[in-house]
Write a protein that holds these residues in place. Structure first.
Motif, PDB file in Angstrom:
ATOM      1  N   ILE A  17      37.428 -30.571 -13.103  1.00  0.00           N
ATOM      2  CA  ILE A  17      36.204 -29.881 -13.525  1.00  0.00           C
ATOM      3  C   ILE A  17      36.216 -29.654 -15.033  1.00  0.00           C
ATOM      4  O   ILE A  17      35.220 -29.928 -15.725  1.00  0.00           O
ATOM      5  N   GLN A  18      37.338 -29.143 -15.560  1.00  0.00           N
ATOM      6  CA  GLN A  18      37.406 -28.867 -16.997  1.00  0.00           C
ATOM      7  C   GLN A  18      37.282 -30.139 -17.824  1.00  0.00           C
ATOM      8  O   GLN A  18      36.593 -30.164 -18.851  1.00  0.00           O
ATOM      9  N   ALA A  19      37.911 -31.222 -17.337  1.00  0.00           N
ATOM     10  CA  ALA A  19      37.775 -32.501 -18.045  1.00  0.00           C
ATOM     11  C   ALA A  19      36.341 -32.999 -17.970  1.00  0.00           C
ATOM     12  O   ALA A  19      35.794 -33.540 -18.950  1.00  0.00           O
ATOM     13  N   GLY A  20      35.715 -32.801 -16.806  1.00  0.00           N
ATOM     14  CA  GLY A  20      34.323 -33.221 -16.636  1.00  0.00           C
ATOM     15  C   GLY A  20      33.374 -32.451 -17.523  1.00  0.00           C
ATOM     16  O   GLY A  20      32.418 -33.014 -18.077  1.00  0.00           O
ATOM     17  N   ILE A  21      33.629 -31.140 -17.682  1.00  0.00           N
ATOM     18  CA  ILE A  21      32.792 -30.321 -18.559  1.00  0.00           C
ATOM     19  C   ILE A  21      32.838 -30.858 -19.985  1.00  0.00           C
ATOM     20  O   ILE A  21      31.799 -30.983 -20.660  1.00  0.00           O
ATOM     21  N   GLU A  22      34.033 -31.183 -20.448  1.00  0.00           N
ATOM     22  CA  GLU A  22      34.163 -31.714 -21.804  1.00  0.00           C
ATOM     23  C   GLU A  22      33.457 -33.059 -21.938  1.00  0.00           C
ATOM     24  O   GLU A  22      32.833 -33.347 -22.971  1.00  0.00           O
ATOM     25  N   ILE A  44      28.781 -36.091 -23.945  1.00  0.00           N
ATOM     26  CA  ILE A  44      27.590 -36.921 -23.706  1.00  0.00           C
ATOM     27  C   ILE A  44      26.358 -36.255 -24.302  1.00  0.00           C
ATOM     28  O   ILE A  44      25.549 -36.900 -24.986  1.00  0.00           O
ATOM     29  N   LEU A  45      26.202 -34.946 -24.044  1.00  0.00           N
ATOM     30  CA  LEU A  45      25.049 -34.234 -24.593  1.00  0.00           C
ATOM     31  C   LEU A  45      25.105 -34.212 -26.118  1.00  0.00           C
ATOM     32  O   LEU A  45      24.077 -34.373 -26.796  1.00  0.00           O
ATOM     33  N   ARG A  46      26.303 -34.003 -26.662  1.00  0.00           N
ATOM     34  CA  ARG A  46      26.438 -33.958 -28.128  1.00  0.00           C
ATOM     35  C   ARG A  46      26.039 -35.270 -28.775  1.00  0.00           C
ATOM     36  O   ARG A  46      25.365 -35.300 -29.810  1.00  0.00           O
ATOM     37  N   LYS A  47      26.453 -36.369 -28.150  1.00  0.00           N
ATOM     38  CA  LYS A  47      26.198 -37.676 -28.748  1.00  0.00           C
ATOM     39  C   LYS A  47      24.810 -38.221 -28.437  1.00  0.00           C
ATOM     40  O   LYS A  47      24.191 -38.892 -29.276  1.00  0.00           O
ATOM     41  N   LYS A  78      22.346 -45.188 -27.129  1.00  0.00           N
ATOM     42  CA  LYS A  78      21.934 -44.569 -25.867  1.00  0.00           C
ATOM     43  C   LYS A  78      21.451 -43.156 -26.141  1.00  0.00           C
ATOM     44  O   LYS A  78      22.117 -42.385 -26.844  1.00  0.00           O
ATOM     45  N   VAL A  79      20.292 -42.789 -25.582  1.00  0.00           N
ATOM     46  CA  VAL A  79      19.734 -41.451 -25.785  1.00  0.00           C
ATOM     47  C   VAL A  79      19.315 -40.850 -24.443  1.00  0.00           C
ATOM     48  O   VAL A  79      19.012 -41.565 -23.487  1.00  0.00           O
ATOM     49  N   ILE A  80      19.307 -39.511 -24.400  1.00  0.00           N
ATOM     50  CA  ILE A  80      18.760 -38.754 -23.268  1.00  0.00           C
ATOM     51  C   ILE A  80      17.519 -38.045 -23.782  1.00  0.00           C
ATOM     52  O   ILE A  80      17.602 -37.197 -24.672  1.00  0.00           O
ATOM     53  N   ASP A  81      16.363 -38.415 -23.243  1.00  0.00           N
ATOM     54  CA  ASP A  81      15.100 -37.882 -23.750  1.00  0.00           C
ATOM     55  C   ASP A  81      14.039 -37.980 -22.656  1.00  0.00           C
ATOM     56  O   ASP A  81      14.222 -38.676 -21.650  1.00  0.00           O
ATOM     57  N   LYS A  82      12.950 -37.265 -22.861  1.00  0.00           N
ATOM     58  CA  LYS A  82      11.814 -37.363 -21.952  1.00  0.00           C
ATOM     59  C   LYS A  82      10.893 -38.466 -22.464  1.00  0.00           C
ATOM     60  O   LYS A  82      10.411 -38.415 -23.601  1.00  0.00           O
ATOM     61  N   ILE A  83      10.658 -39.459 -21.606  1.00  0.00           N
ATOM     62  CA  ILE A  83       9.938 -40.667 -22.020  1.00  0.00           C
ATOM     63  C   ILE A  83       8.646 -40.795 -21.223  1.00  0.00           C
ATOM     64  O   ILE A  83       8.627 -40.602 -20.003  1.00  0.00           O
TER      65      ILE A  83
END
Length: 684
Positions: free
Chosen positions: A52-57, A62-65, A87-92
């Motif tokens: 879990i802790q590794a997954g959180i990081e 991912i969110l930071r980048k 690669k981006v996370i956004d509303k498209i």
């Protein structure tokens, strides 16, 4: 990890996540919870703490980048240019460029438009054309000297939602849980700690999920601010959309007759209208008329063509007054805009959630236990839209013939929705079926009773049902039991503009005997109270039966924890209020010692004894060591025995540390637990 969490991880491995992790990774990312839980589900869907802790990081990285903050959009655009692909996370969202005959994407936070997107992607994800979808996308940059061409290219796009699931596995796993365990799992899945809610309050929270699993379900929730009315429609599912009530237009919601483009109801499972209340809001009457037709017939017109859709409608808004005030002066729909304050429109509502019963959200109400990854539960609920459970009560119960077709439809759809949520495997007992049938009837009755106040052409309906033996079971709303003097009134505006009020006859056998602060003649009787009922206090309930007693014995094995000790202190206050100033009263408590904090318990009792002695109450106590006391009762030396099935623990959790809440100061403003009390003549 508690027993329930262990069971959840055993039967739903990889499909559940610890709910406090969402808050841990959100940071300042302004994204729906289902986006974060999608990522957490990829890396943290386990009970192993190290993983879990590794997954959180990993999720944070991912969110930071890749998550695009608006204030960093320029930096991300530069990264795309320098690297060529990013690669981006956004509303498209996407639009059709008619002149060039191509689809073009727009990135909400990244701030770029006219990004070419192939028609196959748009056909696979049509919600891109209406309001947009949260996605993980690969963007390429290729400079061109052609001024009409965009340098941005969309090379890959993946909507953030579950791609597949095992429905049969879901049903089989459901069979391994008791009903109470399953309800707690669902409550944890939407982010709340079930220990902070009573059973009725849990069902009220789960009613909010019905629009996601029941086609064309019309739901309204009005109540005080801060109760989380809109949260589930904005955060819970990629198949629902929350829009401001003031932003609604006919083209946006139904169809644009100029372009022929279908509106929101054609693409979303649930369309929720936020801030729906407000008398001064301007509303297009044409929109209301189309909504009335759609909510009744599941269809709307585009020119000469009639189109159908399956989107459920949800209306949430804030009330400005208390329930008794609204019942005395108007009705429970009083805060709606004028155009929606229309009996024909309101009659299309299937269920009215009493928002005043929902507690204002506090920090301790959020869960840190395991629940479903919300996009998994969202996909399960969506698959249940094609099922119909509305007839599952037919073998045990039948609705009264008084109930009209429209009332019956509302009851059946609510019952079907709750069955899908609570008993998707169809294995409910007779008592469980009856419970959700009564709840469904109550929600529709709340609508109809207000319609009878608004429009005198609506006839009185007896909301009741029969069991197989032919016995009739009437149903009352909670506010009907709390405020019987105000509830059965017709409020109407006459031709002279004056408001008139007339009392309606209540259905026989529906209302319990109203509770008054003091009975002129004390009688032996039995009273039952529903969960979330307000207006109760020790003074009104017990005070008249304590007046005149000089010796009182209280037997309650559970005066241990701080809130239980506080309840007993408030009982002593009631004794003081109902004794003559020149008299003394002895109060003796028989309870059990707290195994872990008995010294603290004794210290609390000593302080209470010292305080009580100054006001004429001689307080003593004893600990029962036999472990055999279970019944809870109060016995007086002037002939009364009061049997309380919950003892003095009749109030739900309230914020005891907040001195600025009336629930902390006055018992009548606290919602109570479901309980029963019997007053018995006692031979001395």
């Amino acid at each position: 990890m508690n027993t329930l969490d262990q069971k959840i991880n055993q039967w739903f491995p990889g499909l559940v996540v610890r709910k406090d992790l969402v808050r841990a990774v959100r940071g300042n990312a302004i994204v729906p919870s289902y986006v974060l839980e999608y990522l957490l589900g990829q890396y943290c869907a386990t009970s192993d703490e190290a993983t879990i802790q590794a997954g959180i990081e990993t999720v944070r990285e991912i969110l930071r980048k890749h998550y695009v903050h608006r204030n960093e959009a320029g930096l991300i655009r530069s990264n795309i240019r320098e690297k060529g692909r990013y690669k981006v996370i956004d509303k498209i969202s996407a639009v059709l460029n008619y002149k060039s005959d191509v689809y073009e994407a727009q990135f909400s936070n990244l701030g770029i438009k006219k990004v070419l997107i192939d028609s196959g992607t748009v056909k696979a994800h049509p919600k891109l054309l209406v309001s947009g979808v949260w996605c993980i996308a690969d963007i390429e940059y290729e400079f061109t000297e052609d001024k009409n061409a965009s340098p941005w290219l969309l090379s890959a796009l993946k909507p953030i939602q579950l791609s597949n699931f095992d429905f049969d596995g879901y049903l089989e796993a459901r069979r391994q849980f008791t009903t109470s365990e399953w309800i707690d799992l669902l409550v944890q899945s939407i982010g709340f700690n079930p220990e902070m809610f009573g059973h009725r309050s849990k069902l009220t929270q789960l009613i909010r999920l019905i629009p996601f699993c029941e086609r064309n379900y019309n739901l309204i929730e009005l109540g005080p601010k801060g109760t989380g009315k809109s949260h589930i429609y904005s955060e819970f599912s990629p198949h629902g959309i929350l829009i401001s009530g003031g932003e609604v237009t006919v083209p946006k919601l139904f169809v644009n007759n100029t372009t022929g483009m279908i509106g929101l109801v054609g693409y979303w499972d649930c369309v929720a209208f936020d801030e729906f209340a407000g008398k001064q809001k301007r509303v297009d009457k044409a929109l209301v008329d189309i909504m009335k037709n759609y909510m009744a017939n599941k269809s709307f017109s585009r020119g000469v063509e009639t189109l159908g859709a399956e989107a459920s409608m949800v209306f949430v808004g804030n009330t400005q007054h208390t329930v008794p005030y609204m019942l005395k002066h108007s009705d429970l729909f009083d805060d709606l805009p004028g155009k929606f304050y229309d009996s024909a429109f309101l009659d299309r509502i299937h269920f009215y959630i009493p928002g005043w019963e929902v507690d204002i959200i506090r920090g301790e109400m959020f869960s840190s236990n395991y629940g479903f990854v919300v996009d998994y539960l969202a996909e399960i609920l969506r698959s249940l839209r094609s099922h119909d459970y509305s007839d599952r009560y037919g073998d045990c119960f039948s609705l009264s013939s008084d109930i009209t077709t429209r009332d019956r439809d509302g009851i059946n759809k609510t019952f079907s929705g709750l069955m899908k949520i609570l008993y998707p495997h169809g294995e409910a007992t007779r008592d469980e079926i009856e419970e959700i049938l009564r709840f469904a009837i109550e929600g529709r009755k709340r609508v109809k009773d207000q319609l009878m106040r608004i429009d005198s052409t609506y006839g009185n309906v007896r909301f009741s049902y029969f069991d197989t033996s032919g016995q009739i079971h009437p149903v009352a709303t909670l506010e009907e039991q709390e405020y019987p003097n105000h509830y059965h009134k017709t409020i109407a505006v006459g031709g002279d503009g004056n408001i008139t009020a007339a009392v309606q006859p209540s259905a026989p056998g529906v209302l319990p005997e109203p509770l008054t602060p003091a009975d002129p003649v004390l009688q032996a009787k039995h009273l039952s109270f529903q969960e979330n009922q307000k207006g109760l206090s020790f003074d009104a309930l017990l005070g008249p039966y304590l007046r005149g007693a000089t010796a009182i014995t209280v037997t309650d094995p559970y005066i241990r924890l701080f809130y239980q000790v506080r309840n007993f202190m408030e009982f002593l206050e009631t004794v003081v209020k109902h004794k003559a100033p020149d008299e003394e009263v002895s109060v003796h408590l028989v309870t059990m010692a707290d195994e872990l904090k008995s010294e603290q318990q004794k210290d609390n009792f000593e302080k209470m004894k010292e305080a009580a002695g100054t006001v004429g109450v001689n307080f003593t106590w004893e600990f029962d060591d036999t472990g055999t006391i279970h019944a809870r009762h109060i016995v007086t030396n002037h002939g009364w025995k009061i049997s309380l099935d919950r003892g003095l623990d009749i109030f739900q959790h309230y914020e005891m540390n907040d001195v600025f809440t009336f629930a902390n100061r006055l018992q009548q403003y606290r919602p109570c637990k479901a309980f029963e009390v019997t007053f018995i003549r006692h031979q001395l």
